[in-house]
Design an enzyme around this catalytic site. Structure first.
Site, mmCIF file in Angstrom:
data_model
loop_
_atom_site.group_PDB
_atom_site.id
_atom_site.type_symbol
_atom_site.label_atom_id
_atom_site.label_comp_id
_atom_site.label_asym_id
_atom_site.label_seq_id
_atom_site.Cartn_x
_atom_site.Cartn_y
_atom_site.Cartn_z
ATOM 1 N N HIS A 37 0.840 -1.209 0.000
ATOM 2 C CA HIS A 37 0.000 0.000 0.000
ATOM 3 C C HIS A 37 0.871 1.254 0.000
ATOM 4 C CE1 HIS A 37 -2.941 -2.840 2.092
ATOM 5 N NE2 HIS A 37 -3.600 -2.430 1.025
ATOM 6 N N ASP A 148 -3.189 -8.039 -7.236
ATOM 7 C CA ASP A 148 -4.565 -8.425 -7.568
ATOM 8 C C ASP A 148 -4.785 -8.121 -9.048
ATOM 9 O OD1 ASP A 148 -5.217 -9.149 -4.845
ATOM 10 O OD2 ASP A 148 -5.132 -7.019 -4.410
ATOM 11 N N SER A 183 0.629 -8.844 1.518
ATOM 12 C CA SER A 183 -0.824 -8.944 1.468
ATOM 13 C C SER A 183 -1.339 -8.791 2.895
ATOM 14 C CB SER A 183 -1.235 -10.318 0.926
ATOM 15 O OG SER A 183 -2.583 -10.594 1.271
ATOM 16 N N ARG A 185 -3.572 -10.364 4.149
ATOM 17 C CA ARG A 185 -3.942 -11.687 4.658
ATOM 18 C C ARG A 185 -2.730 -12.504 5.105
ATOM 19 N NH1 ARG A 185 -8.391 -11.213 0.659
ATOM 20 N NH2 ARG A 185 -10.328 -11.361 1.823
HETATM 21 O O1 PAF Z 1 -7.780 -4.297 -3.154
HETATM 22 C C1 PAF Z 1 -8.502 -3.967 -2.181
HETATM 23 O O2 PAF Z 1 -8.018 -3.712 -1.068
HETATM 24 C C2 PAF Z 1 -10.015 -3.896 -2.359
HETATM 25 O O3 PAF Z 1 -10.466 -4.885 -3.234
HETATM 26 C C3 PAF Z 1 -10.491 -2.509 -2.812
HETATM 27 C C4 PAF Z 1 -9.948 -2.140 -4.177
HETATM 28 C C5 PAF Z 1 -10.060 -1.456 -1.796
HETATM 29 C C6 PAF Z 1 -12.022 -2.488 -2.895
HETATM 30 O O4 PAF Z 1 -12.619 -2.781 -1.663
#
Ligand code: PAF
Length: 259
Positions: A37, A148, A183, A185
């Site tokens: 992120h 993703d 990730s 997760r």
């Molecule tokens: O990738 C993500 O974290 C989610 O799928 C998103 C794009 C924020 C939509 O909820």
């Protein structure tokens, strides 16, 4: 750094920045922020004057048996990371859906294969919430990670089909020192599961340079104890994998290096 929870306050701040002629970069997230992120935030800072990051664990992209309730929500840590990394505004809505809402965004082609097979309603939830977020924030550019990959493809198609005036900026995968793609997760993995999961990037990298990459990767990943392969597919010049390690479903992909 500003933190806003309502549409009204978000739109008011966006209006101020717009009136000053500033460009807006948007990083939509579900929180539990990691290096991946932060790379999106960096990319947004390079290309835009202001960076808005949303944190919303979107219920409609989870099936009833999935991890919506236990999805990590480390708000204090997330806020500190945003502050430290120069995010200008966090948009943190409590709920994005009207109780009587009846509209969804359904992409009918790219969302069907791969993750769409095991998670049939997932991309409909993603497409709907991303469309809503783009309408709320109205950014110049929105940033998504290549981890993703199918999500990137679906969102690009939705934005094009629905004439949403935003440039989608996919950003390369960020990996931890051991090679595992970051990730939210990954926190679900035990130490042993994490060790096993490392086979995914290792084998992916080798496979991406082979002519028989799909077959080779399928055969070799299927042999690894503790990994249950969901799919190996090629898309957008990438070799893509989804696999369960214990109860955690991981995604990864690698650019194909042999044409
Ligand atoms: O990738 C993500 O974290 C989610 O799928 C998103 C794009 C924020 C939509 O909820």
């Amino acid at each position: 750094m500003k933190v806003v929870e309502t549409e009204k306050l978000l739109r008011a701040q966006v209006k101020i920045w717009r009136s000053q002629g500033e460009t807006l970069g948007f990083v939509p997230t579900m929180g539990a922020l990691h290096q991946g992120h932060l790379r999106l935030v960096e990319a947004a800072q390079r290309l835009c004057d202001r960076v808005i990051l949303s944190i919303y664990v979107n219920p409609t992209q989870f099936a009833p048996e999935e991890d919506y309730l236990r999805y990590p929500r480390p708000w204090v840590k997330d806020r500190a990371l945003c502050q430290k990394n120069g995010v200008d505004l966090i948009y943190r809505p409590q709920n994005l859906y009207h109780p009587e809402g009846t509209t969804i965004v359904l992409e009918k082609e790219l969302s069907q294969g791969r993750c769409g097979v095991t998670r049939p309603a997932h991309f409909q939830g993603v497409a709907t919430v991303v469309t809503k977020l783009l309408n709320l924030v109205q950014p110049d550019r929105a940033f998504f990670g290549w981890k993703d990959a199918q999500q990137v493809e679906v969102i690009q198609r939705v934005v094009s089909d629905l004439n949403i005036p935003v440039k989608i900026e996919p950003v390369e995968i960020v990996r931890d020192r051991d090679g595992l793609a970051f990730s939210s997760r990954n926190v679900y993995l035990s130490a042993q599961e994490r060790d096993r999961a490392l086979a995914i990037p290792l084998l992916l990298q080798v496979a991406a340079g082979r002519r028989d990459r799909k077959k080779w990767l399928t055969q070799n990943l299927s042999k690894i104890k503790g990994i249950k392969l969901d799919y190996v597919e090629e898309s957008q010049g990438r070799l893509c994998v989804a696999a369960w390690v214990g109860k955690t479903r991981l995604l990864d992909n690698w650019p194909i290096s042999l044409k």
